[in-house]
Design an enzyme around this catalytic site. Structure first.
Site, short mmCIF file in Angstrom:
data_model
loop_
_atom_site.label_atom_id
_atom_site.label_comp_id
_atom_site.label_asym_id
_atom_site.label_seq_id
_atom_site.Cartn_x
_atom_site.Cartn_y
_atom_site.Cartn_z
N LYS A 61 -10.82 0.80 17.11
CA LYS A 61 -9.55 0.28 17.59
C LYS A 61 -8.84 0.23 18.09
CE LYS A 61 -8.94 1.14 12.81
NZ LYS A 61 -8.22 1.71 11.56
N ASN B 144 1.13 -1.42 -0.36
CA ASN B 144 0.00 0.49 0.25
C ASN B 144 0.74 0.93 -0.17
OD1 ASN B 144 0.32 0.54 2.90
ND2 ASN B 144 -0.57 -1.21 3.30
N PHE C 127 -2.00 3.54 15.15
CA PHE C 127 -2.63 4.72 14.48
C PHE C 127 -3.86 4.62 13.99
CE2 PHE C 127 0.89 8.16 13.56
CZ PHE C 127 1.80 7.38 14.16
O1 C5P Z 1 -7.11 -2.09 12.12
P1 C5P Z 1 -6.11 -0.89 11.09
O2 C5P Z 1 -6.14 -1.83 10.06
O3 C5P Z 1 -7.44 0.00 10.63
O4 C5P Z 1 -5.83 0.01 11.85
C1 C5P Z 1 -4.23 0.70 12.32
C2 C5P Z 1 -3.84 0.27 13.07
O5 C5P Z 1 -3.97 -0.82 13.43
C3 C5P Z 1 -2.45 1.41 12.67
O6 C5P Z 1 -1.45 1.47 14.35
C4 C5P Z 1 -1.83 -0.06 12.03
O7 C5P Z 1 -0.07 -0.36 12.72
C5 C5P Z 1 -2.27 -0.59 13.24
N1 C5P Z 1 -2.15 -2.84 12.19
C6 C5P Z 1 -1.56 -3.81 12.72
N2 C5P Z 1 -1.90 -4.68 12.15
C7 C5P Z 1 -2.80 -4.75 10.64
C8 C5P Z 1 -3.85 -4.05 10.40
C9 C5P Z 1 -3.23 -2.52 10.90
O8 C5P Z 1 -1.10 -3.76 13.25
N3 C5P Z 1 -3.25 -6.17 10.20
#
Ligand code: C5P
Length: 402
Positions: free
Chosen positions: A338, A207, A324
């Site tokens: 979250k 991404n 984040f």
């Molecule tokens: O759930 P979402 O992806 O929107 O949440 C964002 C936060 O969660 C960010 O801090 C990102 O680094 C973390 N994240 C994670 N593992 C994932 C997806 C997101 O640790 N698979």
């Protein structure tokens, strides 16, 4: 306001190594004014330092300066730190005795900022009693003097006198400029960049994250004295100095590395853009291009681990975790969800559709939400400044836990 470091280069063979130092300081958003003695210009040209520092190099006490009416006074007035590296035996002697017969030595006398001296010379010269006494004089007037390294010197002798590693000089400079060592003794793990999921041996899904936000946090934490582990996915940004970088590729790999290091960390900050899907079945061979443009390629995707959630499940009560929430709608509502699902202490929410926020930019517009429901919205600021605010908040939470 950017701080200004004067780098005084005297005539030793190690002067070429200072090019690397200047380049690294410039990446810290510091103004760097290079002042060279005439002997130094015999070893390396002012042009090198002009290019790296982005400004004229001062070499001559008598030349007209466009910038300052009285050059040595003008330079000295601007400095937040003066570094003499390499410092030759001759120049150390001049400083110790107040001799001011060229531009750099007059800047030294006119300067009121802290001074860092980095001697480099032949072993016998360094150990000479006169040089040692001169160094002591400098220490007595509160100049900081670094110990030279030992090793094979350019003159063929093996012994004391080699310029310390540029990394070490850089660290000492940053420590002098950033006396705020409020993270000393703390270990912080940050993830940054984007994870990548292979489709086949040549293609992958990733991404848009640049890694800048996480890198700023890691760099800021290191400057404030923390031991920093940066678990880094794919990123086009330059990795910050002074941190331990563990490069990773996929979300699973990032998760595994972070779980391995979790127990030793006081705080974990998840700034990486972790992919939420990976291929159910990565292809062993490169997928062939379709003969017909109408042909469809269907890829089956399955979920990746939610790293912060996994860390959240195993989190010790004394550990702070920060995540984040980069959102495009219902920012606060999504961020709050979250915060609780990932068992975070606070979350940094941003609306990535706003100008000056989110991916690839140098600025960000964020809102902090903590477990007590306190919401703090910050105005648009540099990612470096956002990083500093996040760490301030981490420290406040750490203090509350004590
Ligand atoms: O759930 P979402 O992806 O929107 O949440 C964002 C936060 O969660 C960010 O801090 C990102 O680094 C973390 N994240 C994670 N593992 C994932 C997806 C997101 O640790 N698979």
């Amino acid at each position: 306001m950017a701080r200004t470091v004067g780098i005084g280069i005297t005539g030793g063979i190690a002067s070429y190594k200072i090019a690397d130092l200047v380049s690294r300081l410039k990446k810290e958003d510091l103004e760097v004014i290079v002042i060279m003695t005439e002997s130094a210009t015999k070893f390396i040209t002012p042009l090198t330092f002009k290019t790296l520092s982005g400004r004229e190099v001062a070499t001559d006490l008598w030349s007209d300066s466009l910038e300052w009416k009285v050059q040595h006074i003008g330079i000295a007035e601007q400095l937040d730190l003066l570094v003499i590296a390499p410092a030759t035996a001759n120049f150390i002697g001049k400083m110790a005795h107040g001799i001011a017969d060229d531009l750099l030595s007059t800047v030294v006398l006119a300067n009121t900022a802290p001074v860092l001296v980095v001697p480099a010379m032949n072993t016998n010269m360094y150990q000479n009693q006169i040089v040692q006494e001169n160094i002591q004089r400098l220490k007595d007037i509160n100049y900081k003097v670094m110990e030279p390294d030992s090793g094979l010197l350019a003159c063929g002798v093996t012994g004391e006198g080699r310029l310390p590693a540029v990394d070490d000089i850089y660290q000492v400079i940053m420590n002098i400029l950033n006396p705020q060592h409020d993270l000393k003794g703390k270990k912080i793990m940050v993830n940054a960049g984007t994870t990548c999921e292979d489709i086949d041996p040549v293609r992958f899904i990733a991404n848009r994250a640049s890694g800048k936000m996480g890198f700023c946090i890691a760099q800021n934490a290191a400057r404030r004295g923390a031991e920093v582990i940066l678990v880094c996915g794919n990123s086009s940004a330059e990795v910050p100095p002074g941190v331990k970088v563990i490069p990773v590729w996929s979300a699973e790999e990032m998760c595994q590395v972070m779980l391995e290091h979790q127990d030793s960390c006081d705080a974990i900050i998840g700034a990486a853009a972790v992919g939420d899907f990976k291929l159910a079945d990565t292809k062993e061979q490169k997928l062939k291009k379709a003969d017909n443009r109408e042909d469809k390629l269907l890829l089956e995707l399955v979920g990746t681990p939610d790293i912060l959630q996994e860390l959240g499940k195993r989190k010790k009560p004394s550990q702070i975790t920060v995540g984040f929430a980069a959102e495009t709608e219902n920012v606060l509502e999504n961020a709050k969800k979250k915060l609780s699902s990932k068992n975070l202490d606070f979350i940094v929410a941003n609306d990535v559709t706003k100008e000056g926020a989110g991916f690839g930019t140098d600025t960000n517009i964020v809102t902090f939400i903590n477990r007590s429901g306190d919401i703090v919205s910050l105005p648009k600021m540099s990612k470096d400044e956002v990083a500093a605010r996040i760490l301030d908040q981490v420290i406040e939470l750490m203090n509350r836990l004590q």
